[in-house]
Design a protein around this motif. Structure first.
Motif, PDB file in Angstrom:
ATOM      1  N   THR A   1      -7.304   1.941  13.721  1.00  0.00           N
ATOM      2  CA  THR A   1      -6.098   2.660  12.947  1.00  0.00           C
ATOM      3  C   THR A   1      -5.227   3.338  13.686  1.00  0.00           C
ATOM      4  OG1 THR A   1      -7.285   5.099  12.856  1.00  0.00           O
ATOM      5  CG2 THR A   1      -7.622   3.697  10.923  1.00  0.00           C
ATOM      6  N   MET A   2      -3.894   3.910  12.882  1.00  0.00           N
ATOM      7  CA  MET A   2      -2.815   3.826  13.976  1.00  0.00           C
ATOM      8  C   MET A   2      -2.496   5.254  13.710  1.00  0.00           C
ATOM      9  SD  MET A   2      -0.247   0.401  12.752  1.00  0.00           S
ATOM     10  CE  MET A   2       0.205   0.368  11.190  1.00  0.00           C
ATOM     11  N   THR A   3      -0.942   5.927  14.323  1.00  0.00           N
ATOM     12  CA  THR A   3      -0.665   6.860  13.791  1.00  0.00           C
ATOM     13  C   THR A   3       1.204   6.330  13.286  1.00  0.00           C
ATOM     14  OG1 THR A   3      -1.350   8.444  15.978  1.00  0.00           O
ATOM     15  CG2 THR A   3       0.874   9.055  15.216  1.00  0.00           C
TER      16      THR A   3
ATOM     17  N   VAL B   1      -6.264  -3.842  13.502  1.00  0.00           N
ATOM     18  CA  VAL B   1      -5.698  -2.454  13.676  1.00  0.00           C
ATOM     19  C   VAL B   1      -4.611  -3.280  12.528  1.00  0.00           C
ATOM     20  CG1 VAL B   1      -3.533  -1.478  15.004  1.00  0.00           C
ATOM     21  CG2 VAL B   1      -5.231  -3.265  16.141  1.00  0.00           C
ATOM     22  N   ALA B   2      -4.461  -1.558  11.761  1.00  0.00           N
ATOM     23  CA  ALA B   2      -4.053  -1.384  10.639  1.00  0.00           C
ATOM     24  C   ALA B   2      -4.155   0.218  10.292  1.00  0.00           C
ATOM     25  CB  ALA B   2      -4.472  -2.062   9.539  1.00  0.00           C
ATOM     26  N   CYS B   3      -3.256   0.860   9.507  1.00  0.00           N
ATOM     27  CA  CYS B   3      -3.014   1.899   8.931  1.00  0.00           C
ATOM     28  C   CYS B   3      -3.955   2.133   8.113  1.00  0.00           C
ATOM     29  CB  CYS B   3      -1.428   2.362   8.235  1.00  0.00           C
ATOM     30  SG  CYS B   3      -1.675   1.067   6.695  1.00  0.00           S
ATOM     31  N   GLU B   4      -4.618   3.669   8.008  1.00  0.00           N
ATOM     32  CA  GLU B   4      -5.805   3.475   7.637  1.00  0.00           C
ATOM     33  C   GLU B   4      -5.845   3.076   6.040  1.00  0.00           C
ATOM     34  OE1 GLU B   4      -3.428   5.550   8.823  1.00  0.00           O
ATOM     35  OE2 GLU B   4      -5.498   6.930  10.398  1.00  0.00           O
ATOM     36  N   ARG B   5      -4.580   2.526   5.077  1.00  0.00           N
ATOM     37  CA  ARG B   5      -4.551   2.458   3.608  1.00  0.00           C
ATOM     38  C   ARG B   5      -4.487   0.636   3.761  1.00  0.00           C
ATOM     39  NH1 ARG B   5      -0.028   5.503   0.229  1.00  0.00           N
ATOM     40  NH2 ARG B   5      -1.091   7.799   0.812  1.00  0.00           N
ATOM     41  N   ASP B   6      -4.132  -0.069   4.502  1.00  0.00           N
ATOM     42  CA  ASP B   6      -4.532  -1.417   4.493  1.00  0.00           C
ATOM     43  C   ASP B   6      -6.030  -1.400   5.128  1.00  0.00           C
ATOM     44  OD1 ASP B   6      -3.287  -3.471   3.481  1.00  0.00           O
ATOM     45  OD2 ASP B   6      -2.307  -3.926   5.960  1.00  0.00           O
ATOM     46  N   MET B   7      -6.167  -1.268   6.337  1.00  0.00           N
ATOM     47  CA  MET B   7      -7.660  -1.309   6.711  1.00  0.00           C
ATOM     48  C   MET B   7      -9.171  -0.992   5.916  1.00  0.00           C
ATOM     49  SD  MET B   7      -9.220  -1.385   9.789  1.00  0.00           S
ATOM     50  CE  MET B   7      -7.322  -0.909  11.037  1.00  0.00           C
TER      51      MET B   7
ATOM     52  N   ILE C   1      -3.442  -7.870  14.539  1.00  0.00           N
ATOM     53  CA  ILE C   1      -2.638  -6.919  14.649  1.00  0.00           C
ATOM     54  C   ILE C   1      -1.077  -7.078  13.040  1.00  0.00           C
ATOM     55  CG2 ILE C   1      -2.462  -5.831  16.715  1.00  0.00           C
ATOM     56  CD1 ILE C   1      -0.645  -7.510  17.356  1.00  0.00           C
ATOM     57  N   PRO C   2      -0.730  -5.732  13.083  1.00  0.00           N
ATOM     58  CA  PRO C   2       0.331  -6.151  11.720  1.00  0.00           C
ATOM     59  C   PRO C   2       1.551  -5.709  12.732  1.00  0.00           C
ATOM     60  CG  PRO C   2      -0.467  -3.502  12.766  1.00  0.00           C
ATOM     61  CD  PRO C   2      -1.156  -4.032  13.022  1.00  0.00           C
ATOM     62  N   ARG C   3       2.366  -6.032  11.511  1.00  0.00           N
ATOM     63  CA  ARG C   3       3.819  -6.028  12.389  1.00  0.00           C
ATOM     64  C   ARG C   3       4.728  -4.648  12.021  1.00  0.00           C
ATOM     65  NH1 ARG C   3       6.922  -4.740   7.471  1.00  0.00           N
ATOM     66  NH2 ARG C   3       4.800  -4.850   5.413  1.00  0.00           N
ATOM     67  N   CYS C   4       3.929  -3.953  12.274  1.00  0.00           N
ATOM     68  CA  CYS C   4       4.781  -2.525  12.243  1.00  0.00           C
ATOM     69  C   CYS C   4       4.600  -1.854  13.557  1.00  0.00           C
ATOM     70  CB  CYS C   4       4.610  -1.774  11.253  1.00  0.00           C
ATOM     71  SG  CYS C   4       2.345  -1.724  10.819  1.00  0.00           S
ATOM     72  N   LEU C   5       4.387  -2.816  14.551  1.00  0.00           N
ATOM     73  CA  LEU C   5       3.742  -1.628  15.595  1.00  0.00           C
ATOM     74  C   LEU C   5       4.758  -1.716  16.706  1.00  0.00           C
ATOM     75  CD1 LEU C   5       0.622  -3.564  17.785  1.00  0.00           C
ATOM     76  CD2 LEU C   5       0.537  -1.092  15.729  1.00  0.00           C
TER      77      LEU C   5
ATOM     78  N   PRO D   1       5.641   4.820   7.096  1.00  0.00           N
ATOM     79  CA  PRO D   1       4.609   3.572   7.228  1.00  0.00           C
ATOM     80  C   PRO D   1       5.559   2.746   7.246  1.00  0.00           C
ATOM     81  CG  PRO D   1       5.701   4.526   4.770  1.00  0.00           C
ATOM     82  CD  PRO D   1       6.389   5.333   5.870  1.00  0.00           C
ATOM     83  N   CYS D   2       4.932   1.421   8.131  1.00  0.00           N
ATOM     84  CA  CYS D   2       5.080  -0.105   8.209  1.00  0.00           C
ATOM     85  C   CYS D   2       6.343  -0.056   9.833  1.00  0.00           C
ATOM     86  CB  CYS D   2       5.862  -0.397   7.061  1.00  0.00           C
ATOM     87  SG  CYS D   2       4.838  -0.461   5.415  1.00  0.00           S
ATOM     88  N   LYS D   3       6.792   0.995  10.011  1.00  0.00           N
ATOM     89  CA  LYS D   3       7.364   0.450  11.249  1.00  0.00           C
ATOM     90  C   LYS D   3       7.152   1.827  12.303  1.00  0.00           C
ATOM     91  CE  LYS D   3      13.069   1.900  12.477  1.00  0.00           C
ATOM     92  NZ  LYS D   3      13.683   2.320  11.010  1.00  0.00           N
TER      93      LYS D   3
ATOM     94  N   GLU E   1       0.624  -0.944   0.229  1.00  0.00           N
ATOM     95  CA  GLU E   1      -0.084   0.006  -0.210  1.00  0.00           C
ATOM     96  C   GLU E   1       0.811   1.229  -0.006  1.00  0.00           C
ATOM     97  OE1 GLU E   1      -3.042   0.151  -0.506  1.00  0.00           O
ATOM     98  OE2 GLU E   1      -3.624  -1.441   0.145  1.00  0.00           O
ATOM     99  N   TRP E   2       1.973   1.112   0.256  1.00  0.00           N
ATOM    100  CA  TRP E   2       3.260   2.096   0.410  1.00  0.00           C
ATOM    101  C   TRP E   2       4.254   2.079  -0.615  1.00  0.00           C
ATOM    102  CZ3 TRP E   2       1.872   6.632   3.763  1.00  0.00           C
ATOM    103  CH2 TRP E   2       0.576   5.714   4.223  1.00  0.00           C
ATOM    104  N   ASP E   3       4.268   1.891  -1.743  1.00  0.00           N
ATOM    105  CA  ASP E   3       4.940   1.456  -2.734  1.00  0.00           C
ATOM    106  C   ASP E   3       5.717   2.457  -3.136  1.00  0.00           C
ATOM    107  OD1 ASP E   3       4.706  -1.198  -2.849  1.00  0.00           O
ATOM    108  OD2 ASP E   3       3.625  -1.872  -4.183  1.00  0.00           O
TER     109      ASP E   3
HETATM  110  S1  SF4 Z   1       1.894   0.541   7.700  1.00  0.00           S
HETATM  111 FE1  SF4 Z   1       2.108  -1.655   9.562  1.00  0.00          FE
HETATM  112  S2  SF4 Z   1      -0.762  -1.953   8.284  1.00  0.00           S
HETATM  113 FE2  SF4 Z   1       0.562  -0.359   7.346  1.00  0.00          FE
HETATM  114  S3  SF4 Z   1       1.376  -1.177   5.326  1.00  0.00           S
HETATM  115 FE3  SF4 Z   1       2.657  -1.065   6.602  1.00  0.00          FE
HETATM  116  S4  SF4 Z   1       2.660  -2.668   7.566  1.00  0.00           S
HETATM  117 FE4  SF4 Z   1       1.059  -2.601   7.259  1.00  0.00          FE
END
Ligand code: SF4
Length: 289
Positions: free
Chosen positions: A259-261, A236-242, A189-193, A266-268, A42-44
């Motif tokens: 959603t997350m901050t 739990v996910a960022c807006e795009r993934d959610m 939950i995603p891997r980026c928490l 992104p992704c970290k 989603e963040w390519d």
């Molecule tokens: S920010 Fe987190 S939830 Fe969103 S695409 Fe990256 S790893 Fe997945």
């Protein structure tokens, strides 16, 4: 410790590929997230610059309503323009066809705006005005992409509109009375928490005796749901993934989305509102907020 009641070892080992297990923490194994960033697809297009507002895309529900209404009007306008351009040919087929199509487009637009108004009544009154299939588990999901695409036409990044869409979705879902047992509920939950966020989620899962899974990709999250067949999910996910995850999953299983901050991009090291997480879990367990 990540015991079986909190995190399913079988699926989690697969889900945690790319992560290491650190056994130095008191109480047993602890998930350790590698510090290198792996971008979700989603963040390519992310160019490495800081995200707006420190990665906090909190935005009011009215953003969703405004852009969805604008999207309906734009789509109706494009369709009407098509009818106008093809009018002579359509008229040659059947004299009244252009008129019928104009009325259909106008009627569809009116119905769409009435539906949107009913969603707004449900959101701001906290009442379940429409059945699920006409609201958060059906039609609403189909309009989320329209909302963010229209927002981008007006120069608003999809993350802001996505946040507003998820807020509307959650308010509609929270208005339903639903209660499941702990083993019927799943936390995804995603891997980026960040470490703190992860510890907080696992604490909530443990205290409520609910299973939590780390899903490294949206595809894996969908597979976990297919295999475990939960009766409700807190995701739990960022807006795009959610937005894309809700679109794929919420029609099949009730979901509350958090959603997350993203303060470090992104992704970290993502952070979440743990109070809201607990509220969502307790809501599904019928414990109130
Ligand atoms: S920010 Fe987190 S939830 Fe969103 S695409 Fe990256 S790893 Fe997945």
């Amino acid at each position: 410790m990540l015991n079986d009641s909190v995190v399913d070892k079988h699926l989690t080992r697969r889900a945690l590929s790319g992560m290491a297990i650190d056994s130095t923490r008191q109480g047993g194994h602890l998930i350790k997230i590698e510090t290198d960033r792996r971008l979700g697809h989603e963040w390519d297009e992310w160019d490495g610059t800081a995200l707006d507002n420190g990665g906090d895309f909190g935005s009011p529900a009215r953003l969703y309503f405004g852009f969805t209404a604008a999207g309906f009007i734009i789509v109706a306008g494009i369709l009407a323009m098509g009818v106008w351009l093809l009018g002579p040919r359509l008229g040659a087929l059947f004299g009244g066809l252009p008129g019928v199509l104009y009325y259909s487009i106008g009627g569809g637009l009116v119905l769409g705006l009435i539906w949107l108004g009913l969603i707004a009544v449900a959101v701001y009154s906290g009442r379940a005005v429409l059945p699920e299939r006409l609201a958060e588990r059906g039609l609403l999901l189909k309009t989320m992409n329209l909302a963010w695409r229209t927002g981008e036409l007006f120069g608003v990044r999809r993350d802001w509109t996505g946040h507003a869409s998820v807020a509307v979705y959650d308010r509609l879902a929270l208005a339903r009375q639903r209660s499941v047992s702990p083993d019927e509920l799943l936390i995804l939950i995603p891997r980026c928490l960040s470490r703190d966020a992860l510890d907080g989620v696992l604490d909530i899962a443990k205290r409520n005796n609910v299973s939590a899974f780390v899903a490294t990709r949206g595809q894996l999250a969908r597979r976990v749901i297919k295999e475990r067949r939960p009766k409700a999910v807190v995701a739990v996910a960022c807006e795009r993934d959610m937005v894309s995850g809700l679109h794929d999953v919420a029609g099949r299983v009730p979901v509350l989305g958090l959603t997350m901050t993203l303060p470090n991009g992104p992704c970290k090291d993502a952070s979440i509102d743990l109070g809201k997480m607990e509220e969502f879990v307790r809501k599904y367990l019928g414990k109130g907020s």
